[in-house]
Write a protein that holds these residues in place. Structure first.
Motif, short mmCIF file in Angstrom:
data_model
loop_
_atom_site.label_atom_id
_atom_site.label_comp_id
_atom_site.label_asym_id
_atom_site.label_seq_id
_atom_site.Cartn_x
_atom_site.Cartn_y
_atom_site.Cartn_z
N LEU A 31 1.48 -0.88 0.03
CA LEU A 31 0.34 0.00 -0.17
C LEU A 31 1.09 1.13 -0.16
O LEU A 31 1.46 0.72 1.00
N VAL A 32 0.79 2.16 -0.87
CA VAL A 32 0.93 3.10 -1.29
C VAL A 32 0.54 4.75 -1.28
O VAL A 32 -0.32 4.56 -1.32
N PHE A 33 1.21 5.42 -0.36
CA PHE A 33 0.22 6.75 0.44
C PHE A 33 0.70 7.71 -0.30
O PHE A 33 2.61 8.74 -0.16
N GLY A 34 -0.14 8.50 -1.43
CA GLY A 34 -0.07 9.21 -1.82
C GLY A 34 0.34 9.29 -3.60
O GLY A 34 0.62 8.02 -3.49
N PRO A 35 0.50 10.13 -4.22
CA PRO A 35 0.97 10.37 -5.27
C PRO A 35 2.17 9.25 -5.50
O PRO A 35 3.03 10.60 -4.90
N PRO A 36 2.93 8.53 -5.86
CA PRO A 36 4.04 8.50 -6.21
C PRO A 36 4.97 8.59 -7.22
O PRO A 36 4.44 9.02 -8.14
N ASP A 37 6.08 8.74 -6.80
CA ASP A 37 6.78 9.65 -7.44
C ASP A 37 7.99 8.14 -7.68
O ASP A 37 8.09 7.86 -8.04
N ALA A 38 8.62 8.79 -9.66
CA ALA A 38 9.15 7.93 -10.25
C ALA A 38 10.50 7.41 -8.83
O ALA A 38 11.10 5.82 -9.28
N VAL A 371 5.47 8.63 5.92
CA VAL A 371 5.42 7.09 5.40
C VAL A 371 4.26 6.94 4.47
O VAL A 371 3.46 7.57 3.97
N ARG A 372 5.16 6.54 3.42
CA ARG A 372 5.05 6.84 1.82
C ARG A 372 4.50 5.16 1.18
O ARG A 372 3.87 5.12 0.60
N ALA A 373 5.07 4.16 2.17
CA ALA A 373 4.69 2.21 1.88
C ALA A 373 4.44 1.83 2.89
O ALA A 373 5.53 1.96 3.71
N VAL A 374 3.41 0.58 2.97
CA VAL A 374 3.58 -0.40 3.92
C VAL A 374 3.28 -1.93 2.99
O VAL A 374 2.53 -1.80 1.81
#
Length: 423
Positions: A31-38, A371-374
């Motif tokens: 699970l990724v939180f928010g718009p992901p960047d490259a 926290v960007r990813a879980v």
């Protein structure tokens, strides 16, 4: 490992809910939180990647732009299919965002037709004759008709969706679903030939959703709530993979911003259990009082072996009074600011198990914590899993709960029991 499904969720707890559904089907899920960047990398060995946005209540144009950016990232990561997850109460307005986002995702792939089903039977959401029910009430007769951001005063899904798209909308009724996978596929073919782009499906049970998932498991774009996602996941050959569960340990806290009836029940249950609880004065914070400092001083005085609850949730009457003074947008922003700031200070103080109630609150907390990813773990209740921060080495466990989800004793059971087991 091939990324089977890329999922775009329109809020953070919705992302948690659908990620739990995919994990429940036996697919390893991140699970990724928010718009992901490259530069953002997925945890290894994932079958499903869920990108959780805050697009449910934003202007339609912004929701479309954010969703398309997430879709591009997922396709670049190799996703073979896109699942658009929205709330099981079909939260939206006359302009969107469900219709505009679904159309944009379909235009990009491209996809000629898609299936919609917001049913989530474990949470009392079912669809019959195209109408959405909450337990035994029509959506428009349920407490959700008073939703503070998107009041839902119509239960007819084809009518709701038709107002949000220029394309035809049709229905697959329950008898067709009960005739099985081939019947649903045949109905989809018939609708596509007739020029229909969006098809709503009836579903009363998880078995109905399994039929629907199997019928459309090769469609490039599918839209619905977590129940259809689980049916879709179970149709994939990789379903049933072993998923390890990290250990939960450390100090625990609940942060609640949701004003839903179920969250208020959970707060009352926690308080009645004699556990430390603190209500935040949002109006005082807006007037300049150091409510954050007061909350942290209160926390420092509590027994470290007990979970604590800090909440800004309020009854409908109390919420209306706050919104009357601050305005709806400013009141929501102040709650998010308070709880996000408090969350970061609690983690600095050693909290390692954090339960967050409310979609907007969850977005504020994960953003504040960076926290960007879980990785998604086991559920405490349907749609309410533990997740584990994959970019941190300090064992931070997060439970992000939709306001309406979870049993009344969720707060006490999920945290107090863990505390006892950790001793």
């Amino acid at each position: 490992m091939t990324l089977l499904i890329g999922c775009i969720a329109d809020d953070f707890t919705g992302g948690t809910d659908v990620a739990a559904a995919f994990r429940r089907s036996g697919l390893r899920t991140a699970l990724v939180f928010g718009p992901p960047d490259a530069s953002l990398e997925l945890p290894a060995d994932c079958h499903v990647a869920v990108v959780a946005l805050k697009s449910r209540s934003t202007p339609a144009e912004e929701a479309v732009a954010d969703s398309l950016a997430a879709q591009r990232w997922l396709l670049d990561k190799g996703a073979a299919q896109i699942y658009f997850k929205y709330c099981s109460t079909f939260d939206s307005t006359a302009r969107g965002n469900i219709g505009p986002v679904t159309d944009a995702l379909m235009d990009t792939v491209p996809a000629a037709i898609t299936l919609h089903c917001p049913a989530s039977p474990p949470n009392g959401r079912t669809v019959y004759q195209g109408h959405l029910f909450v337990h035994d009430q029509l959506l428009s007769d349920s407490p959700l008709r008073h939703h503070p951001l998107n009041p839902m005063t119509d239960s007819c899904l084809p009518r709701l969706l038709s107002a949000q798209t220029r394309h035809p909308v049709a229905l697959i009724d329950l008898p067709t679903v009960r005739h099985g996978v081939d019947a649903v596929r045949g109905a989809m073919v018939k609708h596509q030939r007739a020029g229909v782009r969006h098809v709503i499906a009836d579903a009363l049970t998880d078995d109905d959703l399994a039929v629907l998932g199997a019928a459309v498991h090769e469609f490039p774009v599918i839209a619905g709530a977590a129940g259809l996602a689980e049916g879709l996941g179970r149709a994939h050959p990789a379903a049933g993979a072993a998923v390890t569960e990290p250990q939960r340990a450390g100090r625990a806290a609940v942060l609640a911003g949701s004003c839903s009836a179920r969250t208020l029940e959970q707060i009352a249950h926690f308080y009645a259990a004699g556990l430390p609880s603190l209500h935040l004065d949002v109006l005082a914070a807006a007037s300049g009082r150091d409510v954050t400092g007061e909350a942290l001083a209160w926390y420092d005085a509590q027994d470290p072996d007990l979970p604590v609850l800090v909440y800004a949730s309020a009854s409908p009457e109390e919420l209306a009074a706050v919104q009357a003074q601050l305005g709806v947008t400013e009141a929501a922003a102040k709650v998010e600011e308070l709880l996000g700031t408090i969350a970061s200070h609690l983690v600095e103080r050693g909290v390692r198990r954090l339960l967050v109630a409310g979609g907007e609150t969850s977005g504020a907390v994960t953003t504040a914590l960076g926290v960007r990813a879980v990785v998604v773990g086991a559920e405490a209740d349907p749609g309410v899993p533990w997740t584990y921060a994959s970019t941190k080495d300090d064992g931070l466990a997060l439970m992000l709960k939709s306001g309406n989800f979870g049993a009344p004793d969720l707060f006490t059971r999920a945290l107090h029991t863990d505390a006892e087991e950790a001793k």
